[in-house]
Motif scaffolding. Sequence first.
Motif, PDB file in Angstrom:
ATOM      1  N   LEU A  76       1.044  -0.865  -0.292  1.00  0.00           N
ATOM      2  CA  LEU A  76       0.089  -0.133   0.049  1.00  0.00           C
ATOM      3  C   LEU A  76       0.889   1.675  -0.094  1.00  0.00           C
ATOM      4  N   PHE A  77       0.172   2.742  -0.360  1.00  0.00           N
ATOM      5  CA  PHE A  77       1.049   3.249  -0.559  1.00  0.00           C
ATOM      6  C   PHE A  77       0.537   3.859   0.899  1.00  0.00           C
ATOM      7  N   ILE A  78       1.568   4.631   1.709  1.00  0.00           N
ATOM      8  CA  ILE A  78       1.008   4.630   2.925  1.00  0.00           C
ATOM      9  C   ILE A  78       1.918   5.499   3.629  1.00  0.00           C
ATOM     10  N   LEU A  79       1.064   7.375   4.426  1.00  0.00           N
ATOM     11  CA  LEU A  79       1.834   8.492   4.757  1.00  0.00           C
ATOM     12  C   LEU A  79       1.976   8.883   5.564  1.00  0.00           C
ATOM     13  N   GLU A  80       3.393   9.255   5.835  1.00  0.00           N
ATOM     14  CA  GLU A  80       4.176   9.290   7.197  1.00  0.00           C
ATOM     15  C   GLU A  80       3.718   9.958   8.528  1.00  0.00           C
ATOM     16  N   PRO A  81       3.948  10.095   9.584  1.00  0.00           N
ATOM     17  CA  PRO A  81       3.673  10.392  10.326  1.00  0.00           C
ATOM     18  C   PRO A  81       3.362  11.623  10.111  1.00  0.00           C
ATOM     19  N   ALA A  82       4.154  12.240  10.043  1.00  0.00           N
ATOM     20  CA  ALA A  82       3.762  14.443   9.658  1.00  0.00           C
ATOM     21  C   ALA A  82       3.088  14.719   8.489  1.00  0.00           C
ATOM     22  N   GLU A  83       3.125  13.648   7.742  1.00  0.00           N
ATOM     23  CA  GLU A  83       2.466  14.071   6.432  1.00  0.00           C
ATOM     24  C   GLU A  83       1.209  14.526   5.794  1.00  0.00           C
ATOM     25  N   PRO A  84       0.971  15.697   5.672  1.00  0.00           N
ATOM     26  CA  PRO A  84      -1.149  15.776   5.283  1.00  0.00           C
ATOM     27  C   PRO A  84      -1.888  15.221   4.630  1.00  0.00           C
ATOM     28  N   VAL A  85      -2.598  14.753   4.123  1.00  0.00           N
ATOM     29  CA  VAL A  85      -3.241  14.577   3.047  1.00  0.00           C
ATOM     30  C   VAL A  85      -3.048  15.080   1.713  1.00  0.00           C
ATOM     31  N   PRO A  86      -2.762  14.701   1.102  1.00  0.00           N
ATOM     32  CA  PRO A  86      -2.611  15.130   0.039  1.00  0.00           C
ATOM     33  C   PRO A  86      -3.808  16.015  -1.125  1.00  0.00           C
ATOM     34  N   PRO A  87      -3.919  16.641  -1.277  1.00  0.00           N
ATOM     35  CA  PRO A  87      -4.958  17.412  -2.088  1.00  0.00           C
ATOM     36  C   PRO A  87      -5.630  15.901  -3.050  1.00  0.00           C
ATOM     37  N   MET A  88      -6.615  15.604  -3.637  1.00  0.00           N
ATOM     38  CA  MET A  88      -7.207  14.757  -4.681  1.00  0.00           C
ATOM     39  C   MET A  88      -8.642  15.340  -5.313  1.00  0.00           C
ATOM     40  N   THR A  89      -8.095  15.317  -6.726  1.00  0.00           N
ATOM     41  CA  THR A  89      -9.424  16.087  -7.163  1.00  0.00           C
ATOM     42  C   THR A  89     -10.442  14.807  -7.450  1.00  0.00           C
ATOM     43  N   GLN A  90     -11.419  15.795  -7.481  1.00  0.00           N
ATOM     44  CA  GLN A  90     -12.915  14.422  -8.477  1.00  0.00           C
ATOM     45  C   GLN A  90     -12.318  14.179  -9.761  1.00  0.00           C
ATOM     46  N   GLU A  91     -11.038  14.631 -10.417  1.00  0.00           N
ATOM     47  CA  GLU A  91     -11.270  13.810 -12.027  1.00  0.00           C
ATOM     48  C   GLU A  91      -9.997  13.071 -11.024  1.00  0.00           C
ATOM     49  N   ASP A  92      -9.135  13.220 -10.169  1.00  0.00           N
ATOM     50  CA  ASP A  92      -8.002  11.669 -10.040  1.00  0.00           C
ATOM     51  C   ASP A  92      -8.757  10.206  -8.879  1.00  0.00           C
ATOM     52  N   ILE A  93     -10.025  11.381  -8.516  1.00  0.00           N
ATOM     53  CA  ILE A  93     -10.738   9.844  -7.863  1.00  0.00           C
ATOM     54  C   ILE A  93     -11.808   8.943  -8.788  1.00  0.00           C
ATOM     55  N   LEU A  94     -12.292   9.671 -10.059  1.00  0.00           N
ATOM     56  CA  LEU A  94     -12.896   8.959 -11.298  1.00  0.00           C
ATOM     57  C   LEU A  94     -11.420   8.461 -11.866  1.00  0.00           C
ATOM     58  N   PHE A  95     -10.476   8.381 -12.162  1.00  0.00           N
ATOM     59  CA  PHE A  95      -9.603   8.081 -12.616  1.00  0.00           C
ATOM     60  C   PHE A  95      -9.374   6.922 -11.971  1.00  0.00           C
ATOM     61  N   GLU A  96      -9.440   6.963 -10.643  1.00  0.00           N
ATOM     62  CA  GLU A  96      -8.527   5.654  -9.535  1.00  0.00           C
ATOM     63  C   GLU A  96     -10.119   4.297  -9.779  1.00  0.00           C
TER      64      GLU A  96
END
Length: 380
Positions: free
Chosen positions: A50-70
């Motif tokens: 899996l791709f995991i966020l590091e402890p201090a890392e904020p959630v990166p922005p994800m657009t509606q276009e990105d979600i539809l792509f996935e």
Amino acid sequence: MLFVKTSKLKKGMRLARPIYNKDGVLLYERNSKLTAQGIQSIKAFNLIGLFILEPAEPVPPMTQEDILFERFQTMTVFSLREELLKIKDEKKKGSKIQVIVNNILKRYGNMDKKINFIQNLRSREDYVYKHALNVGILCALMSHVLNMRLEDQMDVIFAALLHDIGKLSLPKAIAAKDEPNDDEKKVIDTYVMAGYELIGNVFSLAPGVKRCCVQMHQQWDSFRTDSHEPKRKVALGTKVLLVADVYDTMTAMCLDQAPESEVVTIKYLMKHPEIFDPDVVDALIQSIHILAPGVSVELNTGEKAIVIRNDEADILRPMVLGFKNNNIIDLSDKEYQDLEIKDIMKTMDNRHVMDTQLLRENGFPVPEQEDAQLQDGIGE
């Protein structure tokens, strides 16, 4: 964001990417913390990692276009799996393969803007299908930039979806190996070539599909083995397929190593113009975001910086803000010709959170993209 193999997952780790089921239903939201039960559930999916966020890392922005792509990746791969197995087992094409090609062409074969090319989560069982789909999407994007004829676009997308079909018949003992030996590689090659013959028989009315696959295999094999065979004249579709195949292979989660970054991969493609056509590599660069504003990078001096403006003339030499002294460095300026981006930062050390609105207010061009509201559901 880090890639973590499934065997290394721990309670409390946060997901950097959402997880969907085959119907496109969201199972695990981004930023979800893994529980013991969740880890066992994910292991049941047989995901490589899996791709995991590091402890201090904020959630990166994800657009509606990105979600539809996935979501498109997730839902389409199951239809593709069904079709490829039908071709392998019944030696005939099903009714959905043309629909899949048409959907890819409709979504990504006429696009006049760059997309965020998001790598999907993979298991050993679905690796071939997800790789094939991603290569098909990349081929659609690049073939449009290169103004290929519709017929040739269709052929290269078909070739992308089918080019690894021979690997579906590999003996399980070999398919399960992370690092096959030389004899096993020869066996794999035999199955790959048998797959091309199958493609030629099933798609006899579209000879360009098999030709793309065979030529790509010959080109790549000659390059890898450093053989000095006479250069063959290859079709543009072959060149597109080769670049798409290598790009996805290098940047995707692997069975035996962490994926390469987009920067390292693009550098590799540009370093070998004798095998990767520069015009085709440029078409890839024009199709996907590589170093968008907000991406944190490491320079060859070891200094960390963040991209604040692209350079369309040379995407590897953007304007960056150095963390050490808050100095602006325009890598396209001759003054900084000895500086270059070594790679995208793999850890959160010294990483800053970029305020894209502040960039716009100060005259830096940043694409206007609204963050997607995942809780509102996903629409087509």
